[in-house]
Design a protein around this motif. Structure first.
Motif, mmCIF file in Angstrom:
data_model
loop_
_atom_site.group_PDB
_atom_site.id
_atom_site.type_symbol
_atom_site.label_atom_id
_atom_site.label_comp_id
_atom_site.label_asym_id
_atom_site.label_seq_id
_atom_site.Cartn_x
_atom_site.Cartn_y
_atom_site.Cartn_z
ATOM 1 N N ASP A 21 41.468 13.671 5.600
ATOM 2 C CA ASP A 21 40.921 12.324 5.481
ATOM 3 C C ASP A 21 39.452 12.242 5.876
ATOM 4 O OD1 ASP A 21 41.202 12.753 8.170
ATOM 5 O OD2 ASP A 21 42.351 10.936 8.567
ATOM 6 N N MET A 22 38.795 13.389 5.988
ATOM 7 C CA MET A 22 37.363 13.406 6.310
ATOM 8 C C MET A 22 36.555 12.928 5.110
ATOM 9 S SD MET A 22 36.994 14.783 9.460
ATOM 10 C CE MET A 22 35.413 15.587 9.546
ATOM 11 N N TRP A 23 35.327 12.500 5.351
ATOM 12 C CA TRP A 23 34.468 12.052 4.278
ATOM 13 C C TRP A 23 34.191 13.176 3.287
ATOM 14 C CZ3 TRP A 23 29.708 12.830 2.005
ATOM 15 C CH2 TRP A 23 29.251 11.803 1.186
ATOM 16 N N ASP A 24 34.216 14.411 3.758
ATOM 17 C CA ASP A 24 33.953 15.562 2.891
ATOM 18 C C ASP A 24 35.255 16.117 2.318
ATOM 19 O OD1 ASP A 24 34.868 16.581 5.275
ATOM 20 O OD2 ASP A 24 33.141 17.852 5.636
ATOM 21 N N SER A 25 36.085 15.246 1.801
ATOM 22 C CA SER A 25 37.408 15.643 1.336
ATOM 23 C C SER A 25 37.398 16.525 0.096
ATOM 24 C CB SER A 25 38.257 14.395 1.064
ATOM 25 O OG SER A 25 37.660 13.611 0.041
ATOM 26 N N ALA A 26 36.290 16.547 -0.657
ATOM 27 C CA ALA A 26 36.258 17.319 -1.902
ATOM 28 C C ALA A 26 35.428 18.606 -1.813
ATOM 29 C CB ALA A 26 35.731 16.460 -3.041
ATOM 30 N N ARG A 27 34.257 18.540 -1.182
ATOM 31 C CA ARG A 27 33.378 19.715 -1.159
ATOM 32 C C ARG A 27 32.516 19.746 0.100
ATOM 33 N NH1 ARG A 27 33.869 18.229 -6.041
ATOM 34 N NH2 ARG A 27 32.179 16.779 -6.313
ATOM 35 N N VAL A 28 32.234 20.956 0.553
ATOM 36 C CA VAL A 28 31.265 21.185 1.619
ATOM 37 C C VAL A 28 30.389 22.363 1.204
ATOM 38 C CG1 VAL A 28 32.717 20.285 3.480
ATOM 39 C CG2 VAL A 28 32.788 22.715 2.942
ATOM 40 N N GLY A 29 29.197 22.412 1.732
ATOM 41 C CA GLY A 29 28.292 23.519 1.431
ATOM 42 C C GLY A 29 27.419 23.812 2.630
ATOM 43 N N ALA A 30 26.506 24.732 2.463
ATOM 44 C CA ALA A 30 25.535 25.056 3.510
ATOM 45 C C ALA A 30 24.159 25.112 2.873
ATOM 46 C CB ALA A 30 25.873 26.392 4.163
ATOM 47 N N ASP A 31 23.154 24.802 3.630
ATOM 48 C CA ASP A 31 21.798 24.844 3.091
ATOM 49 C C ASP A 31 20.827 25.398 4.103
ATOM 50 O OD1 ASP A 31 21.650 24.071 0.326
ATOM 51 O OD2 ASP A 31 22.381 22.121 0.925
ATOM 52 N N ALA A 32 20.065 24.538 4.744
ATOM 53 C CA ALA A 32 19.008 24.978 5.641
ATOM 54 C C ALA A 32 19.570 25.747 6.841
ATOM 55 C CB ALA A 32 18.206 23.769 6.123
ATOM 56 N N VAL A 33 18.723 26.548 7.456
ATOM 57 C CA VAL A 33 19.150 27.357 8.597
ATOM 58 C C VAL A 33 19.556 26.456 9.764
ATOM 59 C CG1 VAL A 33 17.721 29.331 7.967
ATOM 60 C CG2 VAL A 33 16.795 27.588 9.482
ATOM 61 N N PRO A 34 20.507 26.890 10.581
ATOM 62 C CA PRO A 34 20.902 26.101 11.756
ATOM 63 C C PRO A 34 19.733 25.939 12.730
ATOM 64 C CG PRO A 34 22.531 27.799 11.291
ATOM 65 C CD PRO A 34 21.334 28.089 10.427
ATOM 66 N N ILE A 35 19.808 24.872 13.515
ATOM 67 C CA ILE A 35 18.777 24.518 14.490
ATOM 68 C C ILE A 35 19.326 24.808 15.882
ATOM 69 C CG2 ILE A 35 17.406 22.619 15.436
ATOM 70 C CD1 ILE A 35 18.019 21.256 12.589
ATOM 71 N N ARG A 36 18.601 25.594 16.652
ATOM 72 C CA ARG A 36 19.032 25.907 18.030
ATOM 73 C C ARG A 36 18.801 24.688 18.904
ATOM 74 N NH1 ARG A 36 22.007 29.769 20.844
ATOM 75 N NH2 ARG A 36 21.321 29.712 22.986
ATOM 76 N N THR A 37 19.851 24.223 19.576
ATOM 77 C CA THR A 37 19.738 23.125 20.540
ATOM 78 C C THR A 37 20.345 23.612 21.852
ATOM 79 O OG1 THR A 37 21.913 22.099 20.171
ATOM 80 C CG2 THR A 37 20.126 21.466 18.641
ATOM 81 N N ALA A 38 20.211 22.827 22.900
ATOM 82 C CA ALA A 38 20.794 23.187 24.195
ATOM 83 C C ALA A 38 22.322 23.233 24.125
ATOM 84 C CB ALA A 38 20.347 22.188 25.267
#
Length: 132
Positions: A21-38
């Motif tokens: 029931d998540m908003w991304d019920s049909a597709r997910v992807g990846a794009d920009a590099v992850p951002i390092r946070t604390a």
């Protein structure tokens, strides 16, 4: 273990999948590099619902083992609302192309309706506060 070490191993595995029931019920992807946070590695990613409406979501990867998802937004952090994103070659679409981090300010460059490139500003801390 760094994020690059995961990629170089070639033992790929899925971190998240669409569905439920998540908003991304049909597709997910990846794009920009992850951002390092604390708190860990923040990943902004495109997602779509069953009506083919694309938006941007966020997930947080463990700071020491980025193959573990430790947080995810239940709702998108950005959806197409402007006319240029609602109609075009493929309307109701926004997807990330890259970003620039300046302290807490995150500038995301994104494509809209597969016809134009745009930019939007976000607070990294605000995005992190929406993770569950």
């Amino acid at each position: 273990m760094g994020i690059g070490e995961i990629v170089c191993r070639r033992n790929h595995r899925s971190l998240i999948r669409p569905g439920g029931d998540m908003w991304d019920s049909a597709r997910v992807g990846a794009d920009a590099v992850p951002i390092r946070t604390a708190r860990g590695w923040l990943e902004i990613y495109p997602r779509a619902n069953a009506e083919h409406r694309y938006g941007l979501g966020a997930l947080l990867l463990d700071p020491d083992d980025p193959s573990k998802v430790i947080g995810r937004t239940k709702n998108p952090i950005m959806v197409p609302t402007a006319a240029y994103a609602l109609s075009g070659f493929f309307g109701y679409v926004v997807f990330t192309n890259g970003h620039i981090v300046d302290g807490d300010r995150l500038t995301i460059y994104y494509g809209a309706a597969d016809e134009c490139v745009c930019g939007a500003h976000f607070s990294i801390n605000e995005i992190l506060s929406r993770l569950s």
